[in-house]
Design an enzyme around this catalytic site. Structure first.
Site, PDB file in Angstrom:
ATOM      1  N   ASP A  81       3.356   2.912  -3.691  1.00  0.00           N
ATOM      2  CA  ASP A  81       2.331   2.540  -4.684  1.00  0.00           C
ATOM      3  C   ASP A  81       0.907   2.608  -4.100  1.00  0.00           C
ATOM      4  O   ASP A  81       0.589   1.915  -3.153  1.00  0.00           O
ATOM      5  CB  ASP A  81       2.660   1.106  -5.137  1.00  0.00           C
ATOM      6  CG  ASP A  81       1.634   0.472  -6.064  1.00  0.00           C
ATOM      7  OD1 ASP A  81       0.686   1.165  -6.496  1.00  0.00           O
ATOM      8  OD2 ASP A  81       1.786  -0.737  -6.343  1.00  0.00           O
ATOM      9  N   HIS A 102      -0.789  -5.508  -7.206  1.00  0.00           N
ATOM     10  CA  HIS A 102      -0.587  -4.388  -6.283  1.00  0.00           C
ATOM     11  C   HIS A 102      -1.169  -4.716  -4.911  1.00  0.00           C
ATOM     12  O   HIS A 102      -2.260  -5.281  -4.811  1.00  0.00           O
ATOM     13  CB  HIS A 102      -1.259  -3.121  -6.822  1.00  0.00           C
ATOM     14  CG  HIS A 102      -0.746  -2.709  -8.170  1.00  0.00           C
ATOM     15  ND1 HIS A 102       0.314  -1.848  -8.312  1.00  0.00           N
ATOM     16  CD2 HIS A 102      -1.133  -3.054  -9.417  1.00  0.00           C
ATOM     17  CE1 HIS A 102       0.553  -1.667  -9.608  1.00  0.00           C
ATOM     18  NE2 HIS A 102      -0.313  -2.387 -10.295  1.00  0.00           N
TER      19      HIS A 102
HETATM   20 ZN   LIG Z   1       2.772   0.660 -12.529  1.00  0.00          ZN
HETATM   21 ZN   LIG Z   2       3.760  -2.535 -12.614  1.00  0.00          ZN
END
Ligand SMILES: [Zn+2]
Ligand SMILES: [Zn+2]
Length: 557
Positions: free
Chosen positions: A195, A370
């Protein structure tokens, strides 16, 4: 063991060069495993388009090889395209309970609930999909039950992190599976897909628990009604809002369809723990003393049709903003949504509300789901992959993530910053770029899937910029004369009542053009239409410097 002649292929059909419509593909020989099937909300230039999904023509062409779709978590950018994909490709779907619960809502709405094959998994599950073995490890994110996946193929192990951060004090007490990640790293990972959303952000992303503390402080200090808007899917945030409400003796009214849906499914599956007596209907909220009420609402992104935006416009069916209300925006605008959010904030202030908004670092009422740079490096160091592919991000984020990987010691030529459709092929431990596959986007407008293409979009753009002129004329084929018209109807071009001379001249030009063509014996439709269009377009541009869309309708009797 790798079979001779077979190779491993890794690529994305969505989620690179963008945040949204995630869809990654791992193929070994004749076995294809798809990771996530998300959607994206349209960009400004996609006028009138509702949602955007990945182009899955590759999967449709290889339908007999697709063994299943594995979902990492229940966010729209990971599950939103499932109903569209299932219509073309009814393959088994694997996900954790909450993820499948949220998928279930979508399938029900799409009328696909009975035919879908949903298989719940846990972090203990081992799923065999052809020659590929899939296992799962827990990660922290802004929705519970988020996992990363490890795919053991005959060529080696491919790890996909899903969306993640490392939260040392997670609200639900469920820590990320550090040991499992380290074990994967120790036994050797061939490729890591990770990510990249916050690859530009130095340091660490804060803990969700900190948000809870700040919410409690604000709730304690406030003597009026509180309205909190957040993402419906952020179940941990919602849990903390309920806790703060309970602490301060407030009841909670839930507004907004997705908020009602998610709270319902999360309670049913045990991801949200709250006392039934705390829940009230929006009507009751209007009768209780303001200091006894919290309204939990959708609309943290300023979406015009959301409950918060309706309240801000005075258009909500039960609730209206009262002077003194405290509105907390417990979210950060997704890039592109800033002006919608700003409009809602303005409207709320005008109605006398106090609005808590702004950068999460200042308000303390939001944290990202995130991981920032240090967490991304930690993931790289735990997994220690031979090859690295940054995913889930715009191009500059993928680049920054690649630099971080270099910093922790992954050789530059082992890092692949890909575009959609670029294929990394690995054979006998050696990775290289292979031939590209078909990838792109499919636009969905209302019930039409993929019927809005570039031409439709170009037309909508022209219409939105300079308007439209429709020219209606009836010709007699035999006599070669104009029987009626031309009538010119315009919309969005000029104010007709003040432009009569212009429209009269335009009519004259159309008449002259048609008469000239007919004396030259030009009678085919397309030449007539094109000549009318060209003559009119030239004239209007000279007069107004505008280029409206011109639509000649020529009837022949
Ligand atoms: Zn996502
Ligand atoms: Zn997500």
């Amino acid at each position: 063991m790798a079979r001779s002649g077979q190779k491993l292929q890794i690529f994305a059909l969505g989620g690179l060069g963008e945040i949204g419509k995630n869809m990654y593909v791992v193929r070994y020989g004749d076995d294809i495993v798809v990771i996530d099937a998300g959607l994206k909300f349209p960009e400004d230039e996609m006028l009138g388009v509702d949602v955007v999904i990945p182009d899955i023509s590759y999967l449709v062409e290889n339908r007999d090889k697709v063994r299943g779709i594995v979902l990492t978590h229940g966010h729209e950018d990971h599950i939103g395209a499932v109903p569209y994909v299932l219509r073309q490709l009814n393959v088994p779907i694997f996900g954790t309970r909450l993820t499948l619960g949220l998928v279930g809502i979508k399938l029900k709405e799409a009328g696909l609930a009975s035919q879908a094959r949903l298989h719940p998994v846990t972090t203990e599950s081992v799923v065999r999909l052809g020659s590929i073995l899939v296992t799962f490890f827990r990660v922290n994110h802004s929705i519970p039950d988020a996992v990363g996946v490890a795919l053991t193929t005959p060529e080696g192990v491919v790890v996909h992190t899903g969306d993640f951060k490392f939260d040392q004090t997670p609200v639900d007490g469920l820590h990320a599976d550090y040991q499992k990640m380290a074990d994967l790293g120790r036994s050797g990972v061939l490729a890591l897909l990770s990510d990249s959303t916050n690859a530009e952000r130095p340091g660490y992303t804060g803990s969700e628990r900190r948000v809870g503390e700040n919410l409690k402080r604000i709730f304690k200090q406030t003597r009026s009604r509180i309205i909190v808007a957040t993402f419906a899917s952020n179940v941990n945030r919602i849990q903390q809002i309920f806790s703060a409400a309970e602490l301060t003796g407030r009841k909670v009214a839930i507004v907004g369809r997705s908020m009602v849906n998610v709270v319902g499914i999360a309670r049913e599956l045990g991801y949200l723990k709250l006392d039934e007596a705390m829940l009230i209907e929006p009507e009751e909220a209007t009768k209780l003393p303001p200091e006894k009420v919290v309204v939990l609402s959708t609309g943290s992104q300023g979406e015009p049709l959301s409950a918060l935006a309706r309240m801000a416009r005075g258009a909500h069916k039960t609730l209206s903003i009262l002077p003194g209300d405290v509105v907390i925006l417990s979210a950060t605008p997704i890039p592109g949504n800033e002006r919608f959010v700003a409009r809602v904030i303005d409207a709320l202030f005008r109605l006398g509300a106090e609005v808590i908004y702004g950068p999460a670092s200042e308000t303390g009422v939001h944290v990202s789901g995130h991981g920032s740079q240090e967490e991304l490096k930690l993931m790289l160091n735990l997994i220690r992959p031979k090859y690295f592919i940054p995913i889930h991000g715009e191009y500059r984020m993928q680049r920054r993530h690649a630099l971080l990987a270099e910093e922790v010691g992954i050789p530059k030529n082992h890092i692949f910053v890909l575009d959609l459709g670029d294929v990394v092929e690995i054979q006998n431990g050696v990775a290289r770029l292979g031939p590209r596959v078909n990838a792109g986007q499919v636009l969905i407008d209302g019930l039409g899937v993929g019927d809005v293409g570039n031409i439709v979009l170009r037309d909508r753009k022209l219409l939105s910029q300079d308007g439209i002129l429709v020219v209606v004329v009836t010709l007699s084929k035999q006599k070669g004369t104009i029987l009626s018209g031309p009538d010119i109807i315009s919309r969005g071009f000029v104010y007709v009542r003040e432009s009569e001379p212009l429209m009269e001249e335009a009519t004259r030009i159309v008449t002259n053009t048609l008469n000239r063509l007919m004396t030259e014996n030009v009678s085919d439709w397309s030449s007539l239409k094109n000549n009318v269009k060209d003559a009119l377009s030239r004239f209007l541009y000279e007069q107004t410097r505008r280029r409206p869309m011109i639509l000649p309708i020529i009837m022949e009797v």
